[in-house]
Design an enzyme around this catalytic site. Structure first.
Site, PDB file in Angstrom:
ATOM      1  N   CYS A 162      11.592 -35.155  56.599  1.00 17.81           N
ATOM      2  CA  CYS A 162      11.935 -34.297  55.473  1.00 17.81           C
ATOM      3  C   CYS A 162      13.247 -33.547  55.644  1.00 17.81           C
ATOM      4  O   CYS A 162      14.096 -33.545  54.740  1.00 17.81           O
ATOM      5  CB  CYS A 162      10.799 -33.315  55.183  1.00 17.81           C
ATOM      6  SG  CYS A 162      10.158 -32.472  56.631  1.00 17.81           S
ATOM      7  N   HIS A 210      14.226 -28.095  53.441  1.00 18.19           N
ATOM      8  CA  HIS A 210      13.099 -28.246  54.359  1.00 18.19           C
ATOM      9  C   HIS A 210      12.079 -27.125  54.188  1.00 18.19           C
ATOM     10  O   HIS A 210      10.871 -27.355  54.205  1.00 18.19           O
ATOM     11  CB  HIS A 210      13.583 -28.281  55.809  1.00 18.19           C
ATOM     12  CG  HIS A 210      12.461 -28.323  56.795  1.00 18.19           C
ATOM     13  ND1 HIS A 210      11.489 -29.300  56.768  1.00 18.19           N
ATOM     14  CD2 HIS A 210      12.137 -27.501  57.831  1.00 18.19           C
ATOM     15  CE1 HIS A 210      10.626 -29.084  57.734  1.00 18.19           C
ATOM     16  NE2 HIS A 210      10.990 -28.010  58.391  1.00 18.19           N
TER      17      HIS A 210
END
Length: 477
Positions: free
Chosen positions: A74, A133
């Site tokens: 991610c 994130h």
């Protein structure tokens, strides 16, 4: 004032970035990010997935069936999307705090982040949930709904899997949707869509599920009968033709293996948990889309929905992302709205970080400067276009996958290779890299490997196995 100068004044006034009337001609943008969503979507051909809202969005827009992330985790993937820069250029190969991205190196300092760029073009920026994130760099959005910390709520005791360094687990929890952060995210976004704005808006909505743990209320599990679920393709000896470095990189003892899932009768239960999480988030994506459709903004809003990477659910003997194979790198990418074809699908490989310049093109804005990402607007404008540009995926420094229409070529830092012929081997089971017949194909694909491979940024880290710990120690700024 003469008519000539009056006309020049009016033209100048109209093109001023502060002029509200002209700004209103720009399309609004609704960007929806879904964490860890692979191709388990009905409209992408999955036989079991119950995803009516994603399917409806696909039917009303354009689906890229072969969108490839820039990194299969991610933080580096989202950083690439938001900066328009490759991990090999930023050195962000692992986790990084949102506020640390901008000052990482010269490249990130020179490139405007996506929301910075659109704000400069006159957009009112709003965001809620997981966009970067964590959420977003401090002060990036004009208006922020924040993000609930972590990926909870968490059960007091795990149902099936309780290893350190992962929140992987699956089971029905909690009791009500209202206890899930994604519920609040959808509520916040829907409320923003009901309002009037005196300038175009860019609303970013980040959903957490189906990120682990695969916890959602019981009613979502009840949608799926485990006895009827379809297992992903699996070859027991799939990993035997992989080079040693591939096995080092994919050493993930904290994650379930497919062999463990088979031995413990859990594979279909894992699939049920993942699919339940997908159906849950599909419902709340639908809440946001419904709010848009009921708003005054419905006819002048571009929608783009993406996930940050894929997720392996048994392929290559693992339940995890973090790999250079397709099950970990392919993610949904959907565009819908004014000027976008409806109900069409494009199979050519494209790169997720193309979202930034593509949105600029769709809004008819100047192309952002100092970024590497290329717009895929030509494909949106002409879905029959012969698109022969490969997609590049990076996982740690100097490890890359080059994905063309026919092949996936993986090149590691030590020179090891993998090559898969996708038309005859879509599951990427048979590594052809040692076959001399494919030497010229490898040479051709190797030309697309990034020429720049900067060292690890100090602020970026990933220490889930010894390979990454050692590479960061030896190859960091």
């Amino acid at each position: 004032m003469s008519q000539k100068y009056l006309l020049l004044f009016l033209i100048s006034f109209c093109f001023s970035s502060t002029n509200v009337k002209c700004q209103q001609d720009l399309p609004n943008i609704l960007m929806i990010a879904v964490d860890d969503l692979n191709n388990f979507v009905g409209g992408m051909g999955h036989p079991d997935a119950i995803t009516p809202n994603l399917d409806r969005l696909i039917d009303s827009g354009l689906l890229f069936t072969n969108a490839q992330c820039q990194s299969p985790m991610c933080s580096p993937s989202r950083t690439a999307i938001m900066t328009g820069l490759r991990p090999s250029t930023t050195g962000i190969y692992g986790f990084i705090a949102d506020d640390m991205i901008k000052e990482t190196n010269k490249a990130t300092q020179q490139a405007k982040m996506m929301h910075e760029y659109f704000k400069e073009q006159g957009y009112y920026t709003m965001g809620v949930g997981k966009i970067y994130h964590n959420h977003a760099p401090n002060g990036l959005f004009d208006e922020s709904g924040g993000r609930a910390k972590g990926f909870g709520p968490y059960a007091k005791q795990n149902f099936h899997w309780d290893k350190e360094r992962t929140s992987t687990d699956w089971g029905p929890f909690p009791e009500k949707d209202q206890q899930m952060p994604d519920y609040q995210t959808a509520e916040w976004a829907a409320e923003k869509l009901s309002k009037e704005y005196d300038q175009p808006f860019f609303l970013s909505v980040g959903f957490l599920r189906p990120h682990v743990p695969w916890y959602v209320p019981q009613k979502w599990f009840d949608l799926y009968d485990t006895a009827k679920l379809t297992l992903p393709p699996y070859l027991k000896n799939d990993r035997e033709d992989l080079p040693p470095i591939a096995l080092e990189i994919d050493d993930l003892p904290m994650m379930p293996t497919t062999e463990w899932a088979l031995a413990n009768g859990q594979w279909k239960n894992i699939l049920q948990g993942y699919l339940a999480s997908v159906s849950f988030v599909d419902h709340y994506i639908g809440e946001v889309l419904e709010a848009l459709e009921q708003s005054q903004h419905a006819e002048n809003t571009i929608v783009v929905l993406w996930s940050d990477h894929g997720y392996r659910l048994g392929e290559k003997n693992t339940f995890a992302k973090v790999a250079l194979w397709n099950s970990a790198t392919a993610a949904p990418l959907i565009y819908a709205g004014p000027g976008i074809p409806k109900g069409e699908k494009i199979e050519s490989p494209v790169e997720l970080f193309s979202i930034y310049p593509t949105l600029a093109d769709l809004a008819k804005l100047p192309q952002p400067e100092n970024i590497e990402a290329e717009s895929i607007y030509p494909l949106i404008n002409n879905t029959k276009l012969n698109w022969d540009k490969p997609a590049i995926v990076t996982w740690a420094r100097n490890n890359h996958a080059v994905v063309s229409k026919e092949y996936r070529y993986i090149h590691y830092e030590d020179g090891s290779e993998e090559l898969y012929a996708l038309k005859t081997d879509p599951n990427e089971w048979y590594n052809l890299a040692e076959n001399p017949k494919y030497l010229e194909i490898k040479k051709h694909l190797a030309k697309f490997l990034p020429k720049t491979n900067v060292k690890w940024a100090k602020a970026s880290k990933y220490d889930n196995n010894q390979y990454f710990i050692k590479q960061k120690q030896e190859q960091s700024e």
